[in-house]
Design a protein around this motif. Structure first.
Motif, PDB file in Angstrom:
ATOM      1  N   VAL A  64      66.804  41.327 -10.247  1.00  0.00           N
ATOM      2  CA  VAL A  64      65.449  41.235  -9.697  1.00  0.00           C
ATOM      3  C   VAL A  64      65.494  41.713  -8.246  1.00  0.00           C
ATOM      4  CG1 VAL A  64      63.561  39.679  -9.081  1.00  0.00           C
ATOM      5  CG2 VAL A  64      64.826  39.320 -11.212  1.00  0.00           C
ATOM      6  N   PRO A  65      64.731  42.757  -7.908  1.00  0.00           N
ATOM      7  CA  PRO A  65      64.692  43.199  -6.506  1.00  0.00           C
ATOM      8  C   PRO A  65      64.055  42.122  -5.624  1.00  0.00           C
ATOM      9  CG  PRO A  65      63.805  44.888  -7.977  1.00  0.00           C
ATOM     10  CD  PRO A  65      63.956  43.632  -8.786  1.00  0.00           C
ATOM     11  N   LEU A  66      64.682  41.839  -4.495  1.00  0.00           N
ATOM     12  CA  LEU A  66      64.175  40.799  -3.602  1.00  0.00           C
ATOM     13  C   LEU A  66      62.737  41.087  -3.182  1.00  0.00           C
ATOM     14  CD1 LEU A  66      64.591  38.209  -2.016  1.00  0.00           C
ATOM     15  CD2 LEU A  66      65.656  39.562  -0.202  1.00  0.00           C
ATOM     16  N   SER A  67      62.421  42.341  -2.904  1.00  0.00           N
ATOM     17  CA  SER A  67      61.048  42.677  -2.495  1.00  0.00           C
ATOM     18  C   SER A  67      60.055  42.382  -3.620  1.00  0.00           C
ATOM     19  CB  SER A  67      60.952  44.137  -2.057  1.00  0.00           C
ATOM     20  OG  SER A  67      61.367  44.988  -3.106  1.00  0.00           O
ATOM     21  N   ALA A  68      60.431  42.655  -4.856  1.00  0.00           N
ATOM     22  CA  ALA A  68      59.554  42.355  -5.993  1.00  0.00           C
ATOM     23  C   ALA A  68      59.392  40.852  -6.159  1.00  0.00           C
ATOM     24  CB  ALA A  68      60.107  42.980  -7.273  1.00  0.00           C
ATOM     25  N   ALA A  69      60.476  40.115  -5.976  1.00  0.00           N
ATOM     26  CA  ALA A  69      60.401  38.652  -6.081  1.00  0.00           C
ATOM     27  C   ALA A  69      59.436  38.098  -5.038  1.00  0.00           C
ATOM     28  CB  ALA A  69      61.787  38.034  -5.913  1.00  0.00           C
ATOM     29  N   ARG A  70      59.475  38.656  -3.843  1.00  0.00           N
ATOM     30  CA  ARG A  70      58.561  38.196  -2.782  1.00  0.00           C
ATOM     31  C   ARG A  70      57.103  38.481  -3.135  1.00  0.00           C
ATOM     32  NH1 ARG A  70      62.421  40.218   2.103  1.00  0.00           N
ATOM     33  NH2 ARG A  70      63.644  38.298   2.286  1.00  0.00           N
ATOM     34  N   VAL A  71      56.846  39.665  -3.696  1.00  0.00           N
ATOM     35  CA  VAL A  71      55.480  39.994  -4.124  1.00  0.00           C
ATOM     36  C   VAL A  71      55.025  38.995  -5.186  1.00  0.00           C
ATOM     37  CG1 VAL A  71      54.066  41.698  -5.366  1.00  0.00           C
ATOM     38  CG2 VAL A  71      55.608  42.435  -3.531  1.00  0.00           C
ATOM     39  N   HIS A  72      55.881  38.721  -6.144  1.00  0.00           N
ATOM     40  CA  HIS A  72      55.537  37.780  -7.207  1.00  0.00           C
ATOM     41  C   HIS A  72      55.250  36.397  -6.655  1.00  0.00           C
ATOM     42  CE1 HIS A  72      56.052  39.846 -11.080  1.00  0.00           C
ATOM     43  NE2 HIS A  72      56.771  40.682 -10.364  1.00  0.00           N
ATOM     44  N   LEU A  73      56.070  35.931  -5.750  1.00  0.00           N
ATOM     45  CA  LEU A  73      55.844  34.605  -5.178  1.00  0.00           C
ATOM     46  C   LEU A  73      54.512  34.553  -4.435  1.00  0.00           C
ATOM     47  CD1 LEU A  73      59.452  33.798  -3.936  1.00  0.00           C
ATOM     48  CD2 LEU A  73      58.247  32.769  -5.886  1.00  0.00           C
ATOM     49  N   ALA A  74      54.196  35.607  -3.693  1.00  0.00           N
ATOM     50  CA  ALA A  74      52.925  35.635  -2.961  1.00  0.00           C
ATOM     51  C   ALA A  74      51.740  35.646  -3.920  1.00  0.00           C
ATOM     52  CB  ALA A  74      52.881  36.854  -2.036  1.00  0.00           C
ATOM     53  N   VAL A  75      51.817  36.466  -4.965  1.00  0.00           N
ATOM     54  CA  VAL A  75      50.698  36.554  -5.914  1.00  0.00           C
ATOM     55  C   VAL A  75      50.560  35.251  -6.698  1.00  0.00           C
ATOM     56  CG1 VAL A  75      49.845  37.728  -7.983  1.00  0.00           C
ATOM     57  CG2 VAL A  75      50.716  39.059  -6.051  1.00  0.00           C
TER      58      VAL A  75
END
Length: 128
Positions: A64-75
């Motif tokens: 899981v790319p860290l940047s994608a994980a951050r987007v998911h957490l924000a959404v």
């Protein structure tokens, strides 16, 4: 546990819920006593289709790319907070079914958020 599993499950849930909202926005608006236009649920359905694709993409990455994980957490956090705000604003005018549906999906997204948060914590770059 494979951290990508939650993204696979989220992709399935998002495409299913997106399709349901796209097909039955008017019916669900009526059933729930939702005071907003069916266009609101239609818009949510339109958001969920590409969101499902993003989840599916993340789920097939080697990690899981860290940047994608951050987007998911924000959404996901925004989704839960938005659901709470909608309940505060509209629950008195909604049917019991409508309140239950909003609460159920908010709790489900909160659970997904928690699983993604645990996975994201493992992705943090080491500080040293």
């Amino acid at each position: 546990m494979d951290d990508r599993l939650v993204y696979r499950l989220d992709a399935l849930a998002a495409i299913f819920m997106g399709a349901v909202l796209l097909v039955w926005a008017t019916l669900l608006t009526t059933l729930s006593g939702w005071p907003l236009s069916p266009a609101f649920l239609l818009g949510v359905g339109l958001f969920l289709v590409p969101w499902a694709g993003f989840n599916a993409w993340v789920s097939v990455q080697p990690a899981v790319p860290l940047s994608a994980a951050r987007v998911h957490l924000a959404v996901d956090a925004s989704w839960v907070l938005g659901s709470g705000a909608l309940l505060v604003a509209y629950a008195p005018r909604m049917s019991g079914v409508g309140v239950a549906l909003v609460v159920a999906q908010a709790v489900a997204v909160l659970g997904v958020f928690a699983l993604k948060l645990v996975g994201a914590a493992r992705l943090r770059p080491a500080r040293g």
